[in-house]
Motif scaffolding. Structure first.
Motif, PDB file in Angstrom:
ATOM      1  N   MET A   1       0.814  -1.184   0.000  1.00 30.31           N
ATOM      2  CA  MET A   1       0.000   0.000   0.000  1.00 30.31           C
ATOM      3  C   MET A   1       0.865   1.258   0.000  1.00 30.31           C
ATOM      4  O   MET A   1       0.456   2.262  -0.547  1.00 30.31           O
ATOM      5  CB  MET A   1      -0.930  -0.007   1.208  1.00 30.31           C
ATOM      6  N   LYS A   2       2.037   1.166   0.621  1.00 35.96           N
ATOM      7  CA  LYS A   2       2.928   2.331   0.638  1.00 35.96           C
ATOM      8  C   LYS A   2       3.385   2.694  -0.766  1.00 35.96           C
ATOM      9  O   LYS A   2       3.633   3.849  -1.063  1.00 35.96           O
ATOM     10  CB  LYS A   2       4.138   2.076   1.541  1.00 35.96           C
ATOM     11  N   GLU A   3       3.485   1.719  -1.645  1.00 38.88           N
ATOM     12  CA  GLU A   3       3.843   1.999  -3.039  1.00 38.88           C
ATOM     13  C   GLU A   3       2.711   2.764  -3.738  1.00 38.88           C
ATOM     14  O   GLU A   3       2.950   3.695  -4.489  1.00 38.88           O
ATOM     15  CB  GLU A   3       4.117   0.694  -3.773  1.00 38.88           C
ATOM     16  N   ALA A   4       1.488   2.386  -3.475  1.00 41.38           N
ATOM     17  CA  ALA A   4       0.343   3.032  -4.099  1.00 41.38           C
ATOM     18  C   ALA A   4       0.072   4.415  -3.521  1.00 41.38           C
ATOM     19  O   ALA A   4      -0.346   5.322  -4.231  1.00 41.38           O
ATOM     20  CB  ALA A   4      -0.901   2.157  -3.949  1.00 41.38           C
ATOM     21  N   ASP A   5       0.314   4.581  -2.207  1.00 36.23           N
ATOM     22  CA  ASP A   5       0.072   5.861  -1.546  1.00 36.23           C
ATOM     23  C   ASP A   5       1.116   6.056  -0.456  1.00 36.23           C
ATOM     24  O   ASP A   5       0.902   5.683   0.697  1.00 36.23           O
ATOM     25  CB  ASP A   5      -1.332   5.899  -0.946  1.00 36.23           C
ATOM     26  N   PRO A   6       2.270   6.636  -0.798  1.00 40.20           N
ATOM     27  CA  PRO A   6       3.367   6.783   0.164  1.00 40.20           C
ATOM     28  C   PRO A   6       2.995   7.561   1.420  1.00 40.20           C
ATOM     29  O   PRO A   6       3.561   7.328   2.480  1.00 40.20           O
ATOM     30  CB  PRO A   6       4.444   7.532  -0.623  1.00 40.20           C
ATOM     31  N   ASN A   7       2.023   8.451   1.341  1.00 41.61           N
ATOM     32  CA  ASN A   7       1.637   9.241   2.504  1.00 41.61           C
ATOM     33  C   ASN A   7       0.462   8.646   3.265  1.00 41.61           C
ATOM     34  O   ASN A   7       0.065   9.180   4.299  1.00 41.61           O
ATOM     35  CB  ASN A   7       1.273  10.674   2.072  1.00 41.61           C
ATOM     36  N   GLY A   8      -0.097   7.564   2.755  1.00 44.22           N
ATOM     37  CA  GLY A   8      -1.261   6.947   3.388  1.00 44.22           C
ATOM     38  C   GLY A   8      -0.886   6.067   4.563  1.00 44.22           C
ATOM     39  O   GLY A   8       0.259   5.658   4.721  1.00 44.22           O
ATOM     40  N   LEU A  35      -9.634  -4.127   0.742  1.00 40.51           N
ATOM     41  CA  LEU A  35     -10.433  -3.074   0.138  1.00 40.51           C
ATOM     42  C   LEU A  35      -9.697  -1.742   0.232  1.00 40.51           C
ATOM     43  O   LEU A  35     -10.009  -0.908   1.073  1.00 40.51           O
ATOM     44  CB  LEU A  35     -11.778  -2.992   0.867  1.00 40.51           C
ATOM     45  N   PRO A  36      -8.683  -1.553  -0.615  1.00 41.66           N
ATOM     46  CA  PRO A  36      -7.945  -0.288  -0.556  1.00 41.66           C
ATOM     47  C   PRO A  36      -8.746   0.837  -1.202  1.00 41.66           C
ATOM     48  O   PRO A  36      -9.130   0.744  -2.366  1.00 41.66           O
ATOM     49  CB  PRO A  36      -6.677  -0.581  -1.350  1.00 41.66           C
ATOM     50  N   MET A  37      -9.052   1.853  -0.421  1.00 39.39           N
ATOM     51  CA  MET A  37      -9.758   3.008  -0.986  1.00 39.39           C
ATOM     52  C   MET A  37      -9.549   4.230  -0.105  1.00 39.39           C
ATOM     53  O   MET A  37      -9.986   4.252   1.031  1.00 39.39           O
ATOM     54  CB  MET A  37     -11.243   2.727  -1.184  1.00 39.39           C
ATOM     55  N   PRO A  38      -8.858   5.213  -0.636  1.00 37.76           N
ATOM     56  CA  PRO A  38      -8.694   6.459   0.118  1.00 37.76           C
ATOM     57  C   PRO A  38     -10.009   7.241   0.067  1.00 37.76           C
ATOM     58  O   PRO A  38     -10.565   7.475  -1.003  1.00 37.76           O
ATOM     59  CB  PRO A  38      -7.585   7.196  -0.635  1.00 37.76           C
ATOM     60  N   LEU A  39     -10.512   7.579   1.227  1.00 36.52           N
ATOM     61  CA  LEU A  39     -11.786   8.290   1.299  1.00 36.52           C
ATOM     62  C   LEU A  39     -11.577   9.714   1.792  1.00 36.52           C
ATOM     63  O   LEU A  39     -10.716   9.950   2.651  1.00 36.52           O
ATOM     64  CB  LEU A  39     -12.749   7.561   2.244  1.00 36.52           C
ATOM     65  N   PRO A  40     -12.359  10.656   1.286  1.00 37.37           N
ATOM     66  CA  PRO A  40     -12.253  12.032   1.759  1.00 37.37           C
ATOM     67  C   PRO A  40     -12.612  12.111   3.252  1.00 37.37           C
ATOM     68  O   PRO A  40     -13.450  11.350   3.735  1.00 37.37           O
ATOM     69  CB  PRO A  40     -13.278  12.798   0.927  1.00 37.37           C
ATOM     70  N   PRO A  57     -16.427   7.721  -3.749  1.00 42.17           N
ATOM     71  CA  PRO A  57     -15.967   8.488  -4.917  1.00 42.17           C
ATOM     72  C   PRO A  57     -15.330   7.583  -5.970  1.00 42.17           C
ATOM     73  O   PRO A  57     -14.698   6.574  -5.656  1.00 42.17           O
ATOM     74  CB  PRO A  57     -14.920   9.442  -4.326  1.00 42.17           C
ATOM     75  N   ILE A  58     -15.491   7.950  -7.226  1.00 45.88           N
ATOM     76  CA  ILE A  58     -14.928   7.174  -8.337  1.00 45.88           C
ATOM     77  C   ILE A  58     -13.411   7.068  -8.208  1.00 45.88           C
ATOM     78  O   ILE A  58     -12.821   6.047  -8.568  1.00 45.88           O
ATOM     79  CB  ILE A  58     -15.351   7.747  -9.711  1.00 45.88           C
ATOM     80  N   GLU A  59     -12.769   8.092  -7.648  1.00 43.77           N
ATOM     81  CA  GLU A  59     -11.306   8.050  -7.449  1.00 43.77           C
ATOM     82  C   GLU A  59     -10.923   6.922  -6.502  1.00 43.77           C
ATOM     83  O   GLU A  59      -9.881   6.296  -6.667  1.00 43.77           O
ATOM     84  CB  GLU A  59     -10.793   9.389  -6.905  1.00 43.77           C
ATOM     85  N   THR A  65      -8.901  -0.451  -7.568  1.00 45.61           N
ATOM     86  CA  THR A  65      -8.723  -1.342  -8.712  1.00 45.61           C
ATOM     87  C   THR A  65      -7.252  -1.460  -9.072  1.00 45.61           C
ATOM     88  O   THR A  65      -6.736  -2.571  -9.283  1.00 45.61           O
ATOM     89  CB  THR A  65      -9.526  -0.823  -9.922  1.00 45.61           C
ATOM     90  N   ASN A  66      -6.568  -0.335  -9.127  1.00 43.69           N
ATOM     91  CA  ASN A  66      -5.136  -0.352  -9.461  1.00 43.69           C
ATOM     92  C   ASN A  66      -4.318  -1.063  -8.391  1.00 43.69           C
ATOM     93  O   ASN A  66      -3.398  -1.824  -8.705  1.00 43.69           O
ATOM     94  CB  ASN A  66      -4.618   1.073  -9.668  1.00 43.69           C
ATOM     95  N   ALA A  67      -4.637  -0.838  -7.125  1.00 44.44           N
ATOM     96  CA  ALA A  67      -3.883  -1.475  -6.037  1.00 44.44           C
ATOM     97  C   ALA A  67      -4.060  -2.993  -6.062  1.00 44.44           C
ATOM     98  O   ALA A  67      -3.091  -3.744  -5.918  1.00 44.44           O
ATOM     99  CB  ALA A  67      -4.325  -0.904  -4.690  1.00 44.44           C
ATOM    100  N   ILE A  68      -5.284  -3.452  -6.243  1.00 45.37           N
ATOM    101  CA  ILE A  68      -5.530  -4.892  -6.286  1.00 45.37           C
ATOM    102  C   ILE A  68      -4.879  -5.509  -7.519  1.00 45.37           C
ATOM    103  O   ILE A  68      -4.305  -6.603  -7.458  1.00 45.37           O
ATOM    104  CB  ILE A  68      -7.042  -5.180  -6.235  1.00 45.37           C
TER     105      ILE A  68
END
Length: 77
Positions: A1-8, A35-40, A57-59, A65-68
């Protein structure tokens, strides 16, 4: 997950409910949810999950989808 979102910060979450995993367990197949999904911050996820107006959100869908997909690429033999 750190690769997909380094600040997450990945956070485990337990959602009460059922999935089709129970059918797989009868066959001896262990299932896990991912279920990786960054939410507002302003989205009240616990109020909208499985509600009549359930939405994300669609984002978040695109990110998940990309992370999985990346996980599947790494698992490919």
């Amino acid at each position: 997950m750190k690769e997909a979102d380094p600040n997450g910060t990945p956070v485990p979450l337990l959602l009460p409910g059922v999935t089709d995993g129970r059918h797989f367990s009868r066959l001896g197949i262990q299932t896990y949810g991912f279920l990786p999904m960054p939410l507002p911050e302003n989205l009240n996820f616990t109020q909208t999950i499985h509600a009549p107006d359930e939405r994300i959100p669609i984002e978040a869908v695109e990110f998940g989808t990309n992370a999985i997909y990346r996980v599947f690429q790494r698992m490919r033999v």
